[in-house]
Write a protein that holds these residues in place. Structure first.
Motif, PDB file in Angstrom:
ATOM      1  N   ILE A 192       3.361  -4.954  25.052  1.00 22.58           N
ATOM      2  CA  ILE A 192       2.491  -5.013  24.054  1.00 22.58           C
ATOM      3  C   ILE A 192       1.738  -3.855  24.045  1.00 22.58           C
ATOM      4  O   ILE A 192       0.409  -4.240  22.806  1.00 22.58           O
ATOM      5  CB  ILE A 192       1.427  -5.559  25.425  1.00 22.58           C
ATOM      6  N   PHE A 203      -4.409  -6.898  29.752  1.00 18.79           N
ATOM      7  CA  PHE A 203      -2.785  -7.796  29.109  1.00 18.79           C
ATOM      8  C   PHE A 203      -2.130  -6.729  30.623  1.00 18.79           C
ATOM      9  O   PHE A 203      -1.173  -7.630  31.088  1.00 18.79           O
ATOM     10  CB  PHE A 203      -1.806  -7.443  28.300  1.00 18.79           C
ATOM     11  N   GLU A 236      -0.197  -9.587  33.395  1.00 15.31           N
ATOM     12  CA  GLU A 236       0.428  -9.313  33.755  1.00 15.31           C
ATOM     13  C   GLU A 236       1.101  -9.023  35.819  1.00 15.31           C
ATOM     14  O   GLU A 236       1.956  -9.073  35.658  1.00 15.31           O
ATOM     15  CB  GLU A 236       1.462  -7.544  33.353  1.00 15.31           C
ATOM     16  N   ALA A 277      -2.078 -14.673  23.462  1.00 14.68           N
ATOM     17  CA  ALA A 277      -1.742 -14.922  24.816  1.00 14.68           C
ATOM     18  C   ALA A 277      -1.878 -15.954  25.505  1.00 14.68           C
ATOM     19  O   ALA A 277      -0.740 -16.023  26.687  1.00 14.68           O
ATOM     20  CB  ALA A 277      -3.499 -13.817  24.993  1.00 14.68           C
ATOM     21  N   GLN A 329       5.266  -7.998  19.211  1.00 18.92           N
ATOM     22  CA  GLN A 329       5.533  -7.869  20.606  1.00 18.92           C
ATOM     23  C   GLN A 329       7.604  -8.497  20.892  1.00 18.92           C
ATOM     24  O   GLN A 329       7.547  -7.435  21.771  1.00 18.92           O
ATOM     25  CB  GLN A 329       5.002  -9.033  21.993  1.00 18.92           C
ATOM     26  N   TYR A 389       2.093 -16.196  25.114  1.00 15.98           N
ATOM     27  CA  TYR A 389       2.913 -14.420  25.565  1.00 15.98           C
ATOM     28  C   TYR A 389       2.878 -15.134  27.327  1.00 15.98           C
ATOM     29  O   TYR A 389       3.822 -14.690  27.703  1.00 15.98           O
ATOM     30  CB  TYR A 389       2.261 -13.151  25.361  1.00 15.98           C
TER      31      TYR A 389
END
Length: 423
Positions: free
Chosen positions: A396, A320, A324, A259, A390, A262
């Motif tokens: 995701i 997630f 975002e 994470a 991903q 990402y």
């Protein structure tokens, strides 16, 4: 030993075990942070997805080495005692981590940079392979009746405290100008390990052996080859221990490594924001891990773990989605729910739960082998698999489904064994 002396001994053992665990997991977690943020460009010569995958592959190498440490130190722990193992693992971890801080980079020595990095990561993995079992068994085997969940969770909270320390130090260093951070700043957290390991060894020097192991010694019940005996007599317990750890390893290292990468690379969230969010969540873990261990003493291990798995399954997609939004308060909220709530409801009871699967004479071997094989298969690979999923799909969703599958495996493992909290 008098009734007054026994609680005092238990407190000393608990403190020494926890302090040492904080130091060791500071060292081990530093590597996870650095693999997400700096090892790609510095040791693999690129900031591309391929370099990030290569960096996470070296992260996984440390987990692949953990079963070696688990088997080796498990044997020593069941043969010569818990306390001696903990001094050896701390010294090995501290030296390996500090040496990462003086490694030459790819720009200086080319291919030798990742090779040397991998060698030190293997040394870290071998050392930490004996740490968790040793530290938690010291406290679980010293615990008063009905409090093994709490006592086992207290040194386990050192994993959270170690991550707090690592995240806070890395967060401060990341405030440096980018050039300074990449040229020399990233080395400082690793070099600090020299001092930390000295402090940790000092804290553990006076640990006494557990009464459970002392009784095994006195009665001549030690097994010559503990792991072979375990695999012959309790193979199901080893497999169950692996399964119990799956969701915590997958979810935990997706949060702390995947994470981070990402959100930095795909969502353009500043790494300092993420590091401080993780540091806050890990700070809350210091209280959450023993809390959930204590609750498991009251309501049972299986019920506590089931609640944690259900919470994780319900939150994985929202986690997630919160990232975002790119909103700092919501990013902090995502990590605060994901770690001290979702992850630690499962992790808090884990030390007592896995210890309760094995007989005392082979407990160190059983716990360390089962747990560290689980770590190699499911923990070290999680950031790599998450990044690959991903990257290949641009979504995701496969990563979230991966977490749900891990939760299902842990649920099966926990409920195929008996409830042990009140034994």
């Amino acid at each position: 030993m008098s009734q007054h002396q026994q609680p005092a001994k238990q407190r000393r053992t608990m403190i020494a075990s926890t302090v040492g665990t904080v130091m060791e997991w500071y060292d081990f977690n530093l590597y996870g942070l650095a693999s997400a943020l700096v090892f790609g460009p510095l040791f693999f010569g690129s900031s591309s997805t391929g370099a990030t995958l290569a960096s996470f592959a070296t992260f996984a190498v440390g987990f692949a080495a953990r079963p070696i440490g688990g088997i080796f130190f498990g044997h020593l722990g069941d043969r010569v005692g818990r306390k001696h193992v903990l001094l050896i693992t701390m010294l090995a971890m501290g030296i390996a981590t500090a040496l990462v801080g003086v490694l030459p980079t790819h720009a200086t020595v080319g291919i030798w940079a990742p090779i040397l990095l991998i060698v030190l990561r293997i040394a870290q993995g071998i050392a930490v392979g004996g740490e968790f079992a040793g530290a938690t068994l010291l406290t679980v085997e010293n615990a008063p009746p009905g409090r093994r969940g709490l006592y086992g969770a207290i040194p386990a909270m050192g994993t959270g405290a170690g991550f707090v320390l690592a995240s806070a130090v890395f967060g401060l260093i990341s405030l440096l100008p980018e050039d300074a951070f990449l040229s020399w700043g990233w080395r400082i957290p690793f070099l600090l390990s020299f001092g930390l390991v000295i402090f940790g060894i000092w804290a553990r020097r006076s640990i006494e052996e557990t009464p459970v192991f002392s009784e095994v010694q006195e009665q001549g019940e030690k097994v010559r080859f503990p792991l072979l005996h375990t695999l012959r007599t309790q193979p199901g317990a080893v497999v169950r221990t692996m399964g119990i750890t799956v969701s915590g390893f997958v979810w935990g290292y997706l949060i702390q490594a995947f994470a981070l990468s990402y959100a930095t690379n795909e969502l353009d969230i500043p790494k300092s924001t993420l590091l401080w969010a993780i540091a806050l969540a890990a700070t809350l873990e210091i209280g959450a891990i023993p809390l959930w261990g204590h609750v498991s003493d009251k309501i049972g291990r299986r019920r506590m773990v089931a609640i944690g798995l259900a919470t994780t399954a319900l939150f994985v997609f929202p986690f997630f989605e919160l990232l975002e939004t790119r909103s700092t308060p919501l990013i902090f909220l995502a990590f605060v729910i994901a770690m001290p709530l979702c992850k630690d409801m499962v992790f808090g009871p884990q030390a007592a739960l896995v210890a309760e699967q094995f007989d005392a004479k082979v407990r160190f071997s059983g716990v360390s082998t089962g747990r560290e094989i689980g770590g190699a298969l499911f923990g070290g690979t999680a950031p790599f698999i998450g990044t690959a999923l991903q990257s290949a799909t641009g979504s995701i969703v496969p990563v979230a489904l991966y977490v749900l599958a891990a939760c299902a495996l842990t649920l099966i493992a926990v409920f195929t064994g008996r409830e042990t909290a009140r034994d």
